[in-house]
Every structure is written in C-alpha cells, then in structure tokens.
Design an enzyme around this catalytic site. Sequence first.
Site, PDB file in Angstrom:
ATOM      1  N   ASP A  16       0.823  -1.204   0.000  1.00 37.32           N
ATOM      2  CA  ASP A  16       0.000   0.000   0.000  1.00 37.32           C
ATOM      3  C   ASP A  16       0.859   1.257   0.000  1.00 37.32           C
ATOM      4  O   ASP A  16       1.917   1.313   0.622  1.00 37.32           O
ATOM      5  CB  ASP A  16      -0.894  -0.013   1.243  1.00 37.32           C
ATOM      6  CG  ASP A  16      -1.798   1.191   1.330  1.00 37.32           C
ATOM      7  OD1 ASP A  16      -2.686   1.324   0.486  1.00 37.32           O
ATOM      8  OD2 ASP A  16      -1.589   2.018   2.248  1.00 37.32           O
ATOM      9  N   GLU A  74       0.765  -0.693  -5.129  1.00 37.12           N
ATOM     10  CA  GLU A  74      -0.257   0.326  -5.336  1.00 37.12           C
ATOM     11  C   GLU A  74       0.427   1.681  -5.321  1.00 37.12           C
ATOM     12  O   GLU A  74       1.152   1.995  -4.373  1.00 37.12           O
ATOM     13  CB  GLU A  74      -1.308   0.279  -4.225  1.00 37.12           C
ATOM     14  CG  GLU A  74      -2.413   1.299  -4.425  1.00 37.12           C
ATOM     15  CD  GLU A  74      -2.579   2.274  -3.264  1.00 37.12           C
ATOM     16  OE1 GLU A  74      -3.707   2.745  -3.069  1.00 37.12           O
ATOM     17  OE2 GLU A  74      -1.592   2.570  -2.561  1.00 37.12           O
TER      18      GLU A  74
END
Length: 569
Positions: A222, A291
Amino acid sequence: MKLFLILMFCQLQILWSKMDRTWWKYTTMYEVNLPSFKDGNGDGTGDLKGLISKLDHFVDIGVETVYISPHYESPMYDSGYDVTNYTSINPSMGTIEDFETLVKEMNSKGLKLIIDIILNHCSDEHPWFIKSVNKEDPYTNFFVWKEPKGYDAKGSPLPPNNWLNVFGGSAWSWNNQRNQFYYHQFSPKQPDYNLRNKAVETEIKKILAYWLNKGVAGFRLDAVPQLLEDALFRDEPVASPDIKVPFKYLDLIHIYTKDHPDTYTFLSKLRRFVNRFAKKWTDFERVLIVEGYSKLEKLIEYYGTEKHKIIHVPLNLHPARVVNHENASFYHNIITDYLNRLPEWATPSWNIENHDTFRKSYVLHEEFEFIGALLVMMLPGFAYIYYGQEIGATGSKIRSDQILNKIDDFFTQGKRDFSKLPMAWDDSLNAGFSTNRDLYLPVSPNYWRINVEDQKNDENSYYHMFKKMSNLRKTNIFKYGDFKSYVLSTWVYAFVRTFRNESYIVIFNFGSESEFIDLHNAIDNLPEFSTIEIASPNSGYKVGDVMPTKQRIPKILILRPSAALVLKT
C-alpha cells in the site's frame, strides 16, 4: 533406459506446467473488501469464515488469485489501513485459525491468496509508536521525528518544512509528550515509519516472513510512492505562484515526498527477501504488487531492469481515474502509451475499480460496469477486478450517519464507502450477505435485481459474460497474443488479439448514441464471417451470433450506446 528418460522428461514437463513460477503474469486478481463480502458469524460484518464459505464462487467465475483488504488489528479509522498489530487478526474478521483454514481451503481449490501490507505507516495507537513517543529503545527512531523550524508570535512550534499530507494540511503533527513533530503523509492518526532505520526494515521483513510461512502467495504493498522522503527535508515547490499558503495536496509539486529514488532501493531489498521463499525449482514465485498513483514514467521505474527487477506488478491505476465520458482516442492513447513505454519483458497490469475509487456506475452509468470489466480482462497481462464487477454491482449513496471511514480527504469526504456496500448474493433479506438486521454498511437498494443468484440463472447476464472473459484469458491467444489498437470512430474503440492463425476483436462503443461500425476499412485480413463470443447484455446481440465481417454496405453492425462485443475471427 532411453524410454525411461523420455518418460521422466514428460513427467517433469507436466510438473513444471502445474508449478508455473510466473503464474502472476496472466492471472486475474480479485479484490475482496473483507467486511463487505460475506458475513460468516451473523454479526453484520463480513469476515474470514464468510469468505471461506464463498470460495467456490471464485472457482466458478474462473478467478485464480484473491486479494483481501487489511485483516489486522486496527481501530478502523481508515478501513484497517491504520494497523496496531501486523501479526494478528482483527477480532471482527475472525481468528488466526480462520486464516489458516482459508489458506488451506484455497490451496485445495487451486486458488492463491494475496494480502494487503501497509509499510508506509501504522496507527498512532500501535505499541511501536507509543514507545517511540516515550523514547523507548529500539523504537525511539522508528518514526520520522523532527524539531520545529521555529516558533510563531504566540510561541507555537512551526512545522519543519512545507510538506503536506494527502488529505490536506501539514504533513507534520506536534506531539506534546515528546516535544517534537512527527511526519505523516496521510492522517495524523497514521504516523510514517522511518524506513531508513535498519531496525524498522528488519521488523518489516519479520512481518512478511510470518505471513509467507502461513502460505500467502504475495503482498499488495500500500501507498508505495510515499515510502521514503528527502533525507534533507527540503521544502517542495509550489504548484502555482498564485498559491500563497499551500494547504491542498496538489498545491505542491511532490519532488521530495513521492517516488523518491531511495524507495526503489528499499523495494529491491524486499524482493530479494521474498524470493527466498520459493526455495525449490518446483515452487511458485511469491509476488510483490505495488499500489501507487504515480505518473506513468515513475510507475515504469518500479519494474526495475531485466537484470535487476524490483516489483513484479506495479498496478496501472490510470484507467481507474476515469470519471468522465471519454472518447475512443482517449482509451487508445492511455493503453498504447503505457504498453509502448513498458520494457519488453515487463508484465502490463490493468485496474479500473478498487476500494479507493468510486464505482464507475456511480460517476458514469450502470452499463459502464460491463465495459470496464471487459476492458481490463481482455487486455494483455495482469487483470485486477474489484468485488462485484462480475455482476455489474453499482455504487450507491448512503446517509451521512452510515459512513464509517473516519479518515478521508476533502474531495471524497467519506464517499469511498459508497463503493464498499455488501456483496449481493441473492434477493433475500440483506442480499444474502448476513442474517443480522444491522449491517456493516447498508446493501444497495438494487440488490433485488443485481445479485449473483439471479444472474446465474440468466445465460446472457454479466455473470455469465464474466465467466467467458475468464475462460478466454486462460487461452494462449490472450496470454501470449499480439495486441493492436484501433480508433474506429470518435466513440468506437477496438483492439485485436492475435496468436498464430486465430484472432479476437474486442469492440467498445463509449458514446451515448448507437454507432454504425465498419471493421473492414480499419482492420486488415478479416475473414468473411466472425462469431460473437461475448456480448454486453445491452448490445442487442447474443453469444453465437454470426456476423458478416467483410460486408461494407449495409455496415457490419450497429452497436448500442455503452455496449461492447468480442468477435472471434
């Protein structure tokens, strides 16, 4: 002896095919937002037991890889992206025994599990941060702490520099106990790790090892562009001379706090570490999936080089940013520009919906759900699907008192919850999601007509078309085939996948009017006839219809607004 060697060679080939180390290059990864997928214990919130009960769903729709949202202990200010313990399960989602059962059951069905890992920050309630505030070694410098730049006229400390957090406002918060500022690229509830500290890197590797030993196939990392920042803490330039007091994230040009060169070095270490878990030649490769809402040139850098690879799959999130009606040239350009920039050895990836974006039906229209899924699934490489896309699930507004996400930016203001409504399994109470009257989030009002069970009974539904997409993705033509892109008219876009002597034409009408389409003038070497393999339910055509591909007058076909077809030539 010769016959024995031949038989052994054949057996090894079979074994190798079953243990494809590069399985991730052509997989379809399906994102499950755990609290929204299926409630297994009747408390109104989705959990691991609920997910286990629905594993056959993935097998049926042809999905091979399942990625789950954060399942860790968390105060849930930011949907679990504020972690307080990386090696335990959030009690609302189950137990570590449930997780182990999930992995075992997935393995038995040929499915692989990807989990979310948050390396940029944790919760301010994490024991590490609390100990860092108290200057308890070895946690004293686990986070980014700085002295104030000075003090204002009232004696209040001034932030060390002008850096801003993604949600708006300063990226620095003052801690009265430690008498220093701490850095946070996101909310003050999410302090950033000091990833230049070797002790932090060691702890992160321990966390990765823990879950790899539990059997996960890899990690979605993330907020990767924000992992490291300028070590000199220099001010960032203002985006416009008209901006006197930067406050919004876009008010600054993020040359020191986003996609920092040291981030790539850090990720290289993680890849080398993760590679060790595929110890035998028969073992599959564990993957790192990034991401990052980065510019294209920065996104490409996350691949590394052919000799020194960094990340397996940097997620291409540019299609997910589409919030307006765009024409055929727009899609042609974002697809071909990306593919042309990729190194020949690199795996492309495609994502048009995820937990951070609105459903395309919310910002565009309901029919776009099918178009978006088809686009992602038929392009070459790695496909990312958000739960519910297989049935055309739509986002829906909810009351302000129902919004759960307590951390959000000034643009969305909690609206990301609109795309996290419970999965609609059938038209019974609560869409078959839970037996509890009170739910984590309300079901979509249209669950009575958009649900899995009803679509299973309709051979022309999104569900059955999605299964056909999945089956096509497993063929050589969609794994290894050539790709050519065409703008057929202002609103009609098409691409062709070719392998040896076989081709498929994928056609989209992105416009709001019916379009006459003549393939013959744009695409070479067409046969006399083509067969429809996939048809959007609104197209006016059905699977198996035969089309006269070379016919010029009348035009080959009329395609309705926001409709799409896949033709086999």
